[in-house]
Design an enzyme around this catalytic site. Structure first.
Site: not given
Ligand code: BES
Ligand code: MN
Ligand code: ZN
Length: 506
Positions: A280, A354
Site C-alpha cells: 500500500k 477474502r
Molecule cells: N483492508 C483493505 C480494505 C480497506 C481499505 C479498508 C481502505 C478500509 C480502508 C483490503 O484488504 C484491501 O486492501 N482491499 C483492496 C482490494 C483491491 C486490491 C481489490 C482495496 O480495497 O483497495
Molecule cells: Mn488489503
C-alpha cells in the site's frame, strides 16, 4: 455504570445532576416541570438568550434553586418536528459529553417524553445507556499517564409511568450490554498492530472463555493445525509475517436445545494490512491496524452475548493474520489452494481479507449453521460507495438480508443492501486457477462479495463490509465499535423468533 429506573417527579429527585432535554418552542414534559419548580429558570435562560435549545447545545446550571438536584444540565434537541433517530443520538451524545465532565458519581436523565416517531420509551432508554457508555469510553491503555477516568457510576432514568418500569429496564439492559460490547470492540481496534497480533486475539478469546463460567467454549487453531486442515488460503496471507496466523472459534450454546443450528459470525482479523508484496502507499497506512475491525466486532458481540445470555446458539469464528511483504510472502500470480479445494490466483496480495475469510466460511460448514454472517473491513470501494455512514451488505438470501437491515434500523447501526447478481461473477474469471482474488476496479465491493459467495453455497450467508464504518479518521481517529449494535440486535431477533410460537405461513 448502573442504569436504574426511577419513577419520580424530576423536580424533587435528589441527585448530583439532573439532565433534561429541551426542544425549541414551549417547554414540555420534564423540562416544564423543572421550570415550574425553579421559578421559571429554564424559560428565563432561553428568553435571555443564555441557552439556545439547538441540537447539541448544552448548558450546566451549577445551582438549581427549587430543585432536588444539585445541578441542572440542559440539553438542546432542536426542533421536535425534525427530531429523528440520528438527531436524538447526537443530542444524547452531546448531553453525555457535558455530563461526564462533572466530578460527580450519580446523575439522572429525565426526558423519555421526547417525541420520536415509531420509537417507544424503552428504545429511548436503550439509547441513553448506550450513549453514556460510548461517551465514557477512553482509550488510555497506551498512555504512560492514563488521566482521570470518568467518575459517574450511576445514571438513573426518570420515568413518569410506573407501569413501564419493566420495559424500560429491559431497554436499558440491552443498551448497556451493547455499549459494553461496542467499547470492547473499540479497544481491540485501537490497540496497535505491535500489540494486537493474531496471537493476542487468540489469547483474548481464551481469556473471554475462561471468564465465562463455561458459557463460552474456545478453540484456537495454530499454523500447524491449519496446515493439516488444509486452510492454505488463510495461511498464504500470513506467509510474509513473523507473527503466526490463527483461526479462533468461540461457541456459545444458550438455546434450550444445544443442538439447535447456530448462527455463525465470521470476523476478518487482519491485525495489520501493509498490502503485502502489492504494498500500500504510505499515507495513512497506520489506519490498517483497524483491518481487524470485523474480528473486533465479533469479540464485542460475544461479550454482549455473554452479558445478555440469549437462548440461542452462536458460534464466532475469527480468521486472523498479519499481511506483510517478505522473502516468503505470497506474490502476485501465485496460485493457492483453499480449504474448500478451489484454487485461487492471487493477482493482488492486498486483496487478502477474502483469502482468510473463504477458509473461515468453509470451516463454518461443520457447524451446520442456521445462518452465517461475515464482518470485514474488506474494500476501499465500499467506502467510496457508502462513505462512513452505512455498512455494505451483500447476501445470497434475501430473507437474511432483510433481517440484517431490520436489525440495523432497530439498533440504529444501519447497513445498505448491494446486489449479488450473477453478472458480476465473471469478473473473477482466471486463466490459470478456478478463480482470481480480484475482479478489477469496477464494483469492487460487489466482486469481493462474489468471491466470498463461492465459499458460502451451502448455507444462508451475508457479508457486511465495514471498511467505512469500523473507525473514524482525522482528529477523532478511533474505532467506532460498529456493527456490534446491528449484530446483537440480529441475534436477539433470532432468539425472539425461536421462543415465539411458530406462526402459520399461508
Ligand atoms: N483492508 C483493505 C480494505 C480497506 C481499505 C479498508 C481502505 C478500509 C480502508 C483490503 O484488504 C484491501 O486492501 N482491499 C483492496 C482490494 C483491491 C486490491 C481489490 C482495496 O480495497 O483497495
Ligand atoms: Mn488489503
Ligand atoms: Zn485488508
Amino acid at each position: 455504570m448502573e442504569f436504574p429506573v426511577v419513577t419520580a417527579n424530576p423536580a424533587q429527585l435528589e441527585t448530583a445532576c439532573i439532565v433534561v432535554p429541551v426542544i425549541e418552542g414551549d417547554l414540555t414534559g420534564a423540562a416544564a416541570r423543572l421550570d415550574d419548580a425553579s421559578e421559571k429558570l429554564i424559560s428565563q435562560l432561553i428568553e435571555r438568550g443564555d441557552f439556545k435549545p439547538e441540537l447539541g447545545n448544552t448548558l450546566l446550571v451549577p445551582f438549581a434553586p427549587g430543585l432536588g438536584a444539585q445541578r441542572l444540565l440542559l440539553a438542546g434537541f432542536g426542533s421536535e418536528e425534525k427530531l429523528d433517530e440520528s438527531r436524538y443520538k447526537r443530542g444524547l451524545d452531546a448531553a453525555m459529553t457535558a455530563l461526564l465532565k462533572l466530578p460527580i458519581e450519580d446523575a439522572a436523565f429525565a426526558g423519555l417524553e421526547l417525541n420520536l416517531e415509531l420509537r417507544e420509551a424503552d428504545w429511548m432508554a436503550r439509547m441513553i445507556a448506550e450513549s453514556a457508555l460510548r461517551t465514557a469510553y477512553r482509550f488510555t491503555e497506551m498512555k504512560s499517564k492514563p488521566g482521570e477516568p470518568v467518575s459517574l457510576t450511576r445514571l438513573s432514568v426518570v420515568s413518569a409511568d410506573k407501569q413501564r418500569q419493566a420495559e424500560l429496564e429491559a431497554g436499558l439492559r440491552v443498551g448497556a450490554a451493547i455499549g459494553m460490547g461496542v467499547n470492547e470492540a473499540r479497544t481491540l481496534g485501537n490497540l496497535p498492530g505491535n500489540i494486537c497480533t493474531p496471537r493476542y486475539l487468540g489469547e483474548r478469546a481464551e481469556q473471554l472463555g475462561a471468564a465465562s463460567d463455561g458459557a463460552l467454549k474456545v478453540t484456537v487453531l495454530g499454523e500447524e493445525e491449519l496446515e493439516e486442515l488444509g486452510a492454505l488460503s488463510l495461511l498464504s496471507v500470513g506467509r510474509g509475517s513473523e507473527e503466526p496466523s490463527r483461526l479462533i472459534v468461540m461457541e456459545y450454546r444458550g438455546a434450550e436445545d444445544e443442538n439447535e443450528a447456530p448462527h455463525v459470525l465470521v470476523g476478518k482479523g487482519i491485525t495489520f494490512d501493509t498490502g503485502g508484496i502489492s504494498l500500500k502507499p504510505g499515507a495513512g497506512m497506520d489506519e490498517m491496524k483497524y483491518d481487524m475491525g470485523g474480528a473486533a466486532s465479533v469479540f464485542g458481540t460475544m461479550r454482549t452475548v455473554l452479558e445478555l445470555k440469549p437462548k440461542l446458539n452462536v458460534v464466532a469464528i475469527v480468521a486472523s493474520a498479519e499481511n506483510m511483504p517478505d522473502g516468503r510472502a505470497t506474490k502476485p500470480g501465485d496460485i493457492i489452494k483453499t480449504l474448500k479445494g478451489l484454487t485461487v490466483e492471487v493477482l493482488n496480495t492486498d486483496a487478502e481479507g477474502r483469502l482468510v475469510l473463504c477458509d473461515a466460511l468453509t470451516y463454518a460448514e461443520r457447524f451446520e449453521p442456521a445462518s452465517v454472517v461475515d464482518i470485514a473491513t474488506l474494500t476501499g470501494a465500499c467506502v467510496i460507495a457508502l462513505g462512513n455512514h452505512a455498512t455494505g451488505l451483500i447476501s445470497n438470501d434475501d430473507d437474511l438480508a432483510l433481517d440484517l437491515l431490520d436489525a440495523g434500523e432497530e439498533a440504529w447501526d444501519r447497513a445498505w443492501h448491494m446486489p449479488l447478481w450473477d453478472e458480476y461473477q465473471t469478473q473473477l474469471d482466471s486463466n490459470f486457477a478456478d478463480i482470481a482474488n480480484i475482479g478489477g476496479r469496477e464494483a469492487g465491493m460487489i466482486t469481493a462479495g462474489c468471491f466470498l459467495s463461492r465459499f458460502a453455497d451451502t448455507f444462508p450467508w451475508a457479508h457486511l463490509d465495514i471498511a467505512g464504518t469500523a473507525w473514524m479518521s482525522g482528529k477523532q481517529k478511533g474505532a467506532s465499535g460498529r456493527p456490534v449494535g446491528l449484530l446483537t440486535q440480529y441475534l436477539l431477533d433470532r432468539e425472539a423468533e425461536l421462543s415465539a410460537p411458530q406462526e402459520e405461513t399461508v
